[in-house]
Design a protein around this motif. Structure first.
Motif, PDB file in Angstrom:
ATOM      1  N   ARG A 192       0.800  -1.225   0.000  1.00 18.52           N
ATOM      2  CA  ARG A 192       0.000   0.000   0.000  1.00 18.52           C
ATOM      3  C   ARG A 192       0.834   1.277   0.000  1.00 18.52           C
ATOM      4  NH1 ARG A 192      -4.931  -1.063   4.096  1.00 18.52           N
ATOM      5  NH2 ARG A 192      -4.751   1.191   4.200  1.00 18.52           N
ATOM      6  N   ASN A 193       2.134   1.161   0.233  1.00 17.39           N
ATOM      7  CA  ASN A 193       3.015   2.329   0.301  1.00 17.39           C
ATOM      8  C   ASN A 193       4.271   2.057  -0.521  1.00 17.39           C
ATOM      9  OD1 ASN A 193       1.888   4.290   2.657  1.00 17.39           O
ATOM     10  ND2 ASN A 193       1.483   2.140   3.170  1.00 17.39           N
ATOM     11  N   PRO A 194       4.181   2.210  -1.849  1.00 16.92           N
ATOM     12  CA  PRO A 194       5.301   1.847  -2.719  1.00 16.92           C
ATOM     13  C   PRO A 194       6.583   2.618  -2.437  1.00 16.92           C
ATOM     14  CG  PRO A 194       3.278   2.057  -3.995  1.00 16.92           C
ATOM     15  CD  PRO A 194       2.979   2.574  -2.624  1.00 16.92           C
ATOM     16  N   ASP A 195       6.477   3.847  -1.915  1.00 15.74           N
ATOM     17  CA  ASP A 195       7.704   4.600  -1.636  1.00 15.74           C
ATOM     18  C   ASP A 195       8.495   3.944  -0.501  1.00 15.74           C
ATOM     19  OD1 ASP A 195       5.614   5.290   0.086  1.00 15.74           O
ATOM     20  OD2 ASP A 195       6.050   7.429   0.086  1.00 15.74           O
ATOM     21  N   TYR A 196       7.805   3.408   0.499  1.00 19.83           N
ATOM     22  CA  TYR A 196       8.496   2.700   1.580  1.00 19.83           C
ATOM     23  C   TYR A 196       9.109   1.391   1.051  1.00 19.83           C
ATOM     24  CZ  TYR A 196       6.789   5.810   5.261  1.00 19.83           C
ATOM     25  OH  TYR A 196       6.551   6.915   6.079  1.00 19.83           O
ATOM     26  N   LEU A 197       8.421   0.737   0.134  1.00 17.72           N
ATOM     27  CA  LEU A 197       8.975  -0.467  -0.475  1.00 17.72           C
ATOM     28  C   LEU A 197      10.241  -0.128  -1.253  1.00 17.72           C
ATOM     29  CD1 LEU A 197       8.925  -3.413  -1.371  1.00 17.72           C
ATOM     30  CD2 LEU A 197       7.289  -2.755  -3.163  1.00 17.72           C
TER      31      LEU A 197
ATOM     32  N   GLU B 225      13.838   2.216  -8.932  1.00 19.63           N
ATOM     33  CA  GLU B 225      13.694   3.310  -9.892  1.00 19.63           C
ATOM     34  C   GLU B 225      12.390   3.209 -10.664  1.00 19.63           C
ATOM     35  OE1 GLU B 225      16.756   5.766 -12.590  1.00 19.63           O
ATOM     36  OE2 GLU B 225      16.746   3.610 -12.982  1.00 19.63           O
ATOM     37  N   ARG B 226      11.996   1.999 -11.038  1.00 24.45           N
ATOM     38  CA  ARG B 226      10.718   1.833 -11.741  1.00 24.45           C
ATOM     39  C   ARG B 226       9.559   2.341 -10.888  1.00 24.45           C
ATOM     40  NH1 ARG B 226      13.239  -2.763 -14.069  1.00 24.45           N
ATOM     41  NH2 ARG B 226      12.789  -4.094 -12.274  1.00 24.45           N
ATOM     42  N   ILE B 227       9.630   2.095  -9.602  1.00 23.55           N
ATOM     43  CA  ILE B 227       8.577   2.569  -8.699  1.00 23.55           C
ATOM     44  C   ILE B 227       8.595   4.083  -8.588  1.00 23.55           C
ATOM     45  CG2 ILE B 227       7.803   2.576  -6.288  1.00 23.55           C
ATOM     46  CD1 ILE B 227       8.886  -0.310  -6.075  1.00 23.55           C
ATOM     47  N   LEU B 228       9.782   4.635  -8.370  1.00 22.09           N
ATOM     48  CA  LEU B 228       9.898   6.050  -8.005  1.00 22.09           C
ATOM     49  C   LEU B 228       9.779   7.000  -9.182  1.00 22.09           C
ATOM     50  CD1 LEU B 228      12.824   5.592  -5.470  1.00 22.09           C
ATOM     51  CD2 LEU B 228      10.478   6.235  -4.901  1.00 22.09           C
TER      52      LEU B 228
ATOM     53  N   SER C  42       7.708   6.547 -11.639  1.00 22.64           N
ATOM     54  CA  SER C  42       6.332   6.454 -12.128  1.00 22.64           C
ATOM     55  C   SER C  42       5.406   7.196 -11.164  1.00 22.64           C
ATOM     56  CB  SER C  42       5.911   4.982 -12.221  1.00 22.64           C
ATOM     57  OG  SER C  42       5.760   4.445 -10.909  1.00 22.64           O
ATOM     58  N   GLU C  43       4.112   7.125 -11.465  1.00 20.99           N
ATOM     59  CA  GLU C  43       3.119   7.729 -10.576  1.00 20.99           C
ATOM     60  C   GLU C  43       2.671   6.749  -9.484  1.00 20.99           C
ATOM     61  OE1 GLU C  43       0.162   8.846 -13.524  1.00 20.99           O
ATOM     62  OE2 GLU C  43       0.754  10.933 -13.276  1.00 20.99           O
ATOM     63  N   GLU C  44       3.294   5.596  -9.446  1.00 20.79           N
ATOM     64  CA  GLU C  44       2.886   4.541  -8.523  1.00 20.79           C
ATOM     65  C   GLU C  44       2.807   4.985  -7.061  1.00 20.79           C
ATOM     66  OE1 GLU C  44       4.715   0.253  -7.121  1.00 20.79           O
ATOM     67  OE2 GLU C  44       4.838   0.799  -9.239  1.00 20.79           O
ATOM     68  N   PRO C  45       3.821   5.725  -6.548  1.00 22.01           N
ATOM     69  CA  PRO C  45       3.742   6.105  -5.121  1.00 22.01           C
ATOM     70  C   PRO C  45       2.501   6.914  -4.774  1.00 22.01           C
ATOM     71  CG  PRO C  45       5.976   6.376  -5.922  1.00 22.01           C
ATOM     72  CD  PRO C  45       5.112   6.104  -7.135  1.00 22.01           C
ATOM     73  N   ASP C  46       1.973   7.654  -5.751  1.00 20.48           N
ATOM     74  CA  ASP C  46       0.757   8.437  -5.498  1.00 20.48           C
ATOM     75  C   ASP C  46      -0.506   7.641  -5.829  1.00 20.48           C
ATOM     76  OD1 ASP C  46       2.117  10.792  -4.671  1.00 20.48           O
ATOM     77  OD2 ASP C  46       2.569  11.235  -6.761  1.00 20.48           O
ATOM     78  N   LEU C  47      -0.509   6.987  -6.979  1.00 22.76           N
ATOM     79  CA  LEU C  47      -1.717   6.304  -7.428  1.00 22.76           C
ATOM     80  C   LEU C  47      -2.043   5.077  -6.592  1.00 22.76           C
ATOM     81  CD1 LEU C  47      -1.331   6.426 -11.326  1.00 22.76           C
ATOM     82  CD2 LEU C  47      -2.773   7.857  -9.869  1.00 22.76           C
ATOM     83  N   ARG C  48      -1.011   4.422  -6.068  1.00 24.41           N
ATOM     84  CA  ARG C  48      -1.224   3.166  -5.360  1.00 24.41           C
ATOM     85  C   ARG C  48      -1.175   3.320  -3.843  1.00 24.41           C
ATOM     86  NH1 ARG C  48      -3.317  -0.070  -9.320  1.00 24.41           N
ATOM     87  NH2 ARG C  48      -1.960  -0.105 -11.154  1.00 24.41           N
TER      88      ARG C  48
ATOM     89  N   LEU D 254      17.664   7.899  -4.292  1.00 26.37           N
ATOM     90  CA  LEU D 254      17.941   7.170  -5.531  1.00 26.37           C
ATOM     91  C   LEU D 254      18.881   7.972  -6.422  1.00 26.37           C
ATOM     92  CD1 LEU D 254      17.383   4.892  -7.609  1.00 26.37           C
ATOM     93  CD2 LEU D 254      15.406   6.239  -8.369  1.00 26.37           C
ATOM     94  N   THR D 255      18.629   9.269  -6.557  1.00 26.77           N
ATOM     95  CA  THR D 255      19.487  10.127  -7.377  1.00 26.77           C
ATOM     96  C   THR D 255      20.917  10.104  -6.857  1.00 26.77           C
ATOM     97  OG1 THR D 255      17.634  11.574  -7.969  1.00 26.77           O
ATOM     98  CG2 THR D 255      19.853  12.480  -8.185  1.00 26.77           C
TER      99      THR D 255
END
Length: 229
Positions: free
Chosen positions: A57-62, A84-87, A89-95, A211-212
């Motif tokens: 439920r929290n892709p940024d923590y993953l 990087e694929r997670i971060l 994308s819009e995944e951290p917000d949408l998911r 990540l950067t």
């Protein structure tokens, strides 16, 4: 801290996510005389299920945990790329569907979503009793639940994301018990510092910055190696 919106999943979303998480996380059933009829796997303890659900439920923590594992073992393949694929994308917000912090970390009542799965004959929950109280909840995936989990992906391809993420989460802590996962999550300061009863906040921008930094350090090291060679 920037403002952010607390989104609530629908009962259907919770039930589907929980089914796919059970399908990914269920381990083989050992010798047990009280296994429900038709059970094909089990997730032992509510703590483990709750902590795995938090990362789904929290892709940024993953993503942050993937970077932690990379820094612990830079030779591990694919960790930075997956983060990087997670971060990017819009995944951290949408998911993101935030969870409240309770005394033992991220928590949300699972009973409503689980009742949908139980009613449909897809899963069962069993209580283990101590002398005076329930000491453990175990979650069983039934054979029909496994069949439906597979059919959902065929009928609704958009749900493939849940399959991928639940597998990523399970692989991250394969074989690790719920208490150890809880302790690991508490190492993240934003998580640990969230007041009890409040929603655990996003850390997307911090993890993107991390990540950067890692990418830049990796590029600099590669450049140095080329010069030396």
């Amino acid at each position: 801290m920037a403002e952010w919106t607390v989104r609530k999943a629908s009962l259907w979303q919770d039930a589907v996510r929980l089914l796919l998480l059970l399908d990914a996380a269920a381990e083989p059933i050992g010798e047990d005389s009280e296994v429900p009829t038709g059970a094909v796997g089990v997730v032992y303890t509510q703590v483990r299920l709750q902590k795995l659900d938090f990362w789904v439920r929290n892709p940024d923590y993953l993503a942050n945990e993937l970077l932690n594992d990379y820094e612990a073992d830079p030779e591990s393949p694919g960790l930075v790329d997956e983060a990087e694929r997670i971060l990017t994308s819009e995944e951290p917000d949408l998911r993101r569907f935030p969870m409240l912090r309770h005394r033992f970390g991220a928590f949300e009542q699972l009973d409503n979503a689980l009742s949908v799965l139980v009613e449909k004959g897809l899963a069962r929950k069993r209580h283990r009793l101590g002398d005076t109280r329930v000491i453990q909840h175990d979650y069983y995936l039934l054979d029909q639940g496994r069949v439906i989990a597979a059919s959902l992906i065929t009928e609704a391809p958009a749900l493939v994301w849940y399959v991928e993420r639940t597998r990523t989460v399970v692989n991250l802590v394969n074989g690790v018990g719920g208490t150890r996962i809880k302790e690991r999550q508490y190492l993240q300061r934003d998580y640990a510092d969230t007041p009890i009863g409040s929603h655990i906040p996003p850390i997307t921008q911090q993890v993107r910055a991390r990540l950067t930094t890692l990418r830049q350090a990796s590029a600099a090291e590669a450049g140095f190696t080329e010069v030396v060679q």
